[in-house]
Scaffold this motif. Structure first.
Motif, PDB file in Angstrom:
ATOM      1  N   ILE A  21       0.838  -1.201   0.000  1.00  0.00           N
ATOM      2  CA  ILE A  21       0.000   0.000   0.000  1.00  0.00           C
ATOM      3  C   ILE A  21       0.875   1.254   0.000  1.00  0.00           C
ATOM      4  O   ILE A  21       0.588   2.230  -0.690  1.00  0.00           O
ATOM      5  CB  ILE A  21      -0.955  -0.007   1.208  1.00  0.00           C
ATOM      6  CG1 ILE A  21      -2.034  -1.079   1.024  1.00  0.00           C
ATOM      7  CG2 ILE A  21      -1.608   1.367   1.394  1.00  0.00           C
ATOM      8  CD1 ILE A  21      -2.906  -1.301   2.249  1.00  0.00           C
ATOM      9  N   SER A  22       1.963   1.219   0.756  1.00  0.00           N
ATOM     10  CA  SER A  22       2.854   2.376   0.814  1.00  0.00           C
ATOM     11  C   SER A  22       3.527   2.653  -0.527  1.00  0.00           C
ATOM     12  O   SER A  22       3.996   3.762  -0.787  1.00  0.00           O
ATOM     13  CB  SER A  22       3.925   2.164   1.898  1.00  0.00           C
ATOM     14  OG  SER A  22       4.872   1.183   1.491  1.00  0.00           O
ATOM     15  N   GLN A  23       3.579   1.653  -1.405  1.00  0.00           N
ATOM     16  CA  GLN A  23       4.195   1.806  -2.710  1.00  0.00           C
ATOM     17  C   GLN A  23       3.178   2.088  -3.815  1.00  0.00           C
ATOM     18  O   GLN A  23       3.551   2.230  -4.990  1.00  0.00           O
ATOM     19  CB  GLN A  23       4.967   0.521  -3.067  1.00  0.00           C
ATOM     20  CG  GLN A  23       6.076   0.184  -2.096  1.00  0.00           C
ATOM     21  CD  GLN A  23       6.614  -1.224  -2.301  1.00  0.00           C
ATOM     22  OE1 GLN A  23       5.995  -2.046  -2.975  1.00  0.00           O
ATOM     23  NE2 GLN A  23       7.762  -1.501  -1.709  1.00  0.00           N
ATOM     24  N   ALA A  24       1.893   2.194  -3.468  1.00  0.00           N
ATOM     25  CA  ALA A  24       0.833   2.244  -4.477  1.00  0.00           C
ATOM     26  C   ALA A  24       0.954   3.447  -5.410  1.00  0.00           C
ATOM     27  O   ALA A  24       0.785   3.320  -6.631  1.00  0.00           O
ATOM     28  CB  ALA A  24      -0.534   2.248  -3.793  1.00  0.00           C
ATOM     29  N   ASP A  25       1.234   4.639  -4.871  1.00  0.00           N
ATOM     30  CA  ASP A  25       1.317   5.831  -5.715  1.00  0.00           C
ATOM     31  C   ASP A  25       2.446   5.713  -6.736  1.00  0.00           C
ATOM     32  O   ASP A  25       2.282   6.048  -7.912  1.00  0.00           O
ATOM     33  CB  ASP A  25       1.520   7.081  -4.851  1.00  0.00           C
ATOM     34  CG  ASP A  25       0.267   7.461  -4.075  1.00  0.00           C
ATOM     35  OD1 ASP A  25      -0.822   6.970  -4.434  1.00  0.00           O
ATOM     36  OD2 ASP A  25       0.386   8.238  -3.106  1.00  0.00           O
ATOM     37  N   GLN A  26       3.599   5.249  -6.275  1.00  0.00           N
ATOM     38  CA  GLN A  26       4.729   5.097  -7.182  1.00  0.00           C
ATOM     39  C   GLN A  26       4.409   4.060  -8.261  1.00  0.00           C
ATOM     40  O   GLN A  26       4.715   4.258  -9.441  1.00  0.00           O
ATOM     41  CB  GLN A  26       5.979   4.677  -6.415  1.00  0.00           C
ATOM     42  CG  GLN A  26       7.203   4.491  -7.306  1.00  0.00           C
ATOM     43  CD  GLN A  26       8.423   4.022  -6.510  1.00  0.00           C
ATOM     44  OE1 GLN A  26       8.370   3.905  -5.284  1.00  0.00           O
ATOM     45  NE2 GLN A  26       9.502   3.770  -7.207  1.00  0.00           N
ATOM     46  N   THR A  27       3.781   2.968  -7.865  1.00  0.00           N
ATOM     47  CA  THR A  27       3.438   1.925  -8.832  1.00  0.00           C
ATOM     48  C   THR A  27       2.451   2.443  -9.862  1.00  0.00           C
ATOM     49  O   THR A  27       2.566   2.153 -11.059  1.00  0.00           O
ATOM     50  CB  THR A  27       2.846   0.707  -8.106  1.00  0.00           C
ATOM     51  OG1 THR A  27       3.781   0.225  -7.141  1.00  0.00           O
ATOM     52  CG2 THR A  27       2.539  -0.409  -9.087  1.00  0.00           C
ATOM     53  N   SER A  28       1.491   3.246  -9.442  1.00  0.00           N
ATOM     54  CA  SER A  28       0.504   3.801 -10.358  1.00  0.00           C
ATOM     55  C   SER A  28       1.163   4.695 -11.399  1.00  0.00           C
ATOM     56  O   SER A  28       0.826   4.651 -12.591  1.00  0.00           O
ATOM     57  CB  SER A  28      -0.556   4.591  -9.580  1.00  0.00           C
ATOM     58  OG  SER A  28      -1.523   5.125 -10.458  1.00  0.00           O
TER      59      SER A  28
END
Length: 344
Positions: free
Chosen positions: A235-242
């Protein structure tokens, strides 16, 4: 203890998310922050033990402006294998397969630039051509470029294919697992609707279960605390992954099945293709399309009851097919230097 070992291994595959971001030949913006979260101690400790069991040690080397982090194992007296992970993955995705390789081969598994612990400068070019060039410089720096056996999973398969095409005299063999590409006939979900990749981002509690079912044919039942720790990290990586997916989609419009086919047809190395039959990300039909393009590919190996992650879902079967292929490939001379070797 054996059950816990198996459970944590399955959790680790979700940390890579390499199965969800493997559209062919993409480019995405890099930054100088190599990790958006801290790996929970229980997982970090396991990784250390997993590397040890696989006969791997972690090393770093500076090549130009890139500080590479990589796992290395096996004797340097043996032929070298370079194992390449998928987009948003890391070197440890290969540990369970490497366990079967290090007794017989010299194994190198790097974190690709902007992944894992490999550090790059701000605005580093993460396009496949540049990453391939950086990999070549890395291979030369640690002196493994001659007669190199190269393997890639998912997007790593695209990188491995480009490497084999660009350095045919130095590539001894090629191994492609559920390999990314711009396929003409294989009806992959992301070619119909690239934005469907965003359904595989873990952005809120509960998402992990669905992602597991997309990436794997038979997801494991996970202890609550371990599953919760992994989900929070993702979840903490979600923005970067998006953001990475957005740029993958943009770059994917530039490439065509024709350009992908021309690249693949130029590969001279003996090639083994392996696929999980139940891959929901890249349709298993892509395996035969790859076979039709490659000059020296063997009949594809299709693993039943396996999804997009065979290197983590079926590491024993992967090794059982790869080791005989490797042994046979070491006897070949390069077809560009030995004209007695027939090409298909």
């Amino acid at each position: 203890m054996k059950g816990l070992h198996s459970t944590i291994c399955y959790i680790l595959k979700l940390g890579c998310l390499s199965g969800l971001l493997m559209v062919g030949l993409p480019s995405f913006a890099a930054n100088n922050t190599q990790s958006t979260s801290i790996t929970p101690p229980i997982l970090q400790n396991y990784l250390i033990q997993e590397r040890k069991i696989a006969g791997l040690t972690t090393k770093t080397v500076q090549v130009g402006k890139v500080t590479w982090s990589y796992n290395e194992g096996g004797s340097r007296a043996n032929p070298s294998i370079l194992l390449i992970h998928g987009l948003a993955g890391n070197r440890d995705n290969w540990n369970r397969v490497a366990h079967f390789l290090t007794p017989y081969y010299h194994v190198i598994i790097p974190d690709l630039p902007s992944n894992g612990d490999t550090k790059v400068p701000v605005n580093f070019d993460n396009s496949v051509p540049n990453v391939t060039d950086q990999l070549r410089q890395f291979a030369e720096k640690i002196d493994i470029e001659d007669k190199l056996n190269i393997a890639g999973h998912s997007l790593g398969g695209s990188i491995a294919t480009v490497y084999a095409a660009q350095y045919p005299f130095d590539t001894q063999s090629l191994f492609l697992l559920n390999s990314a590409g711009i396929y003409r006939h294989a009806a992959t979900p992301y070619t119909k609707n690239p934005y469907s990749l965003k359904q595989l981002i873990v952005s809120k509690p509960g998402d992990l279960d669905e992602v597991m079912h997309q990436l794997m044919q038979n997801p494991p039942v996970l202890p609550f605390k371990l599953k919760q720790a992994q989900e929070k990290q993702l979840i903490s990586q979600a923005d970067q992954t998006s953001k990475m997916i957005d740029q993958v989609i943009t770059m994917n419009r530039i490439y065509t099945p024709d350009s992908f086919a021309r690249l693949t047809k130029s590969v001279e190395a003996p090639t083994l293709i392996l696929w999980g039959k139940q891959d929901k990300i890249i349709n298993v039909a892509a395996a035969n399309e790859l076979k039709s393009l490659l000059k020296r590919a063997e009949a594809p190996v299709i693993l039943n009851n396996v999804g997009h992650m065979p290197l983590l879902e079926a590491e024993q079967e992967v090794a059982d097919h790869y080791l005989p292929f490797l042994a046979k490939s070491q006897k070949f001379k390069n077809p560009l230097t030995d004209r007695l070797i027939p090409l298909n």
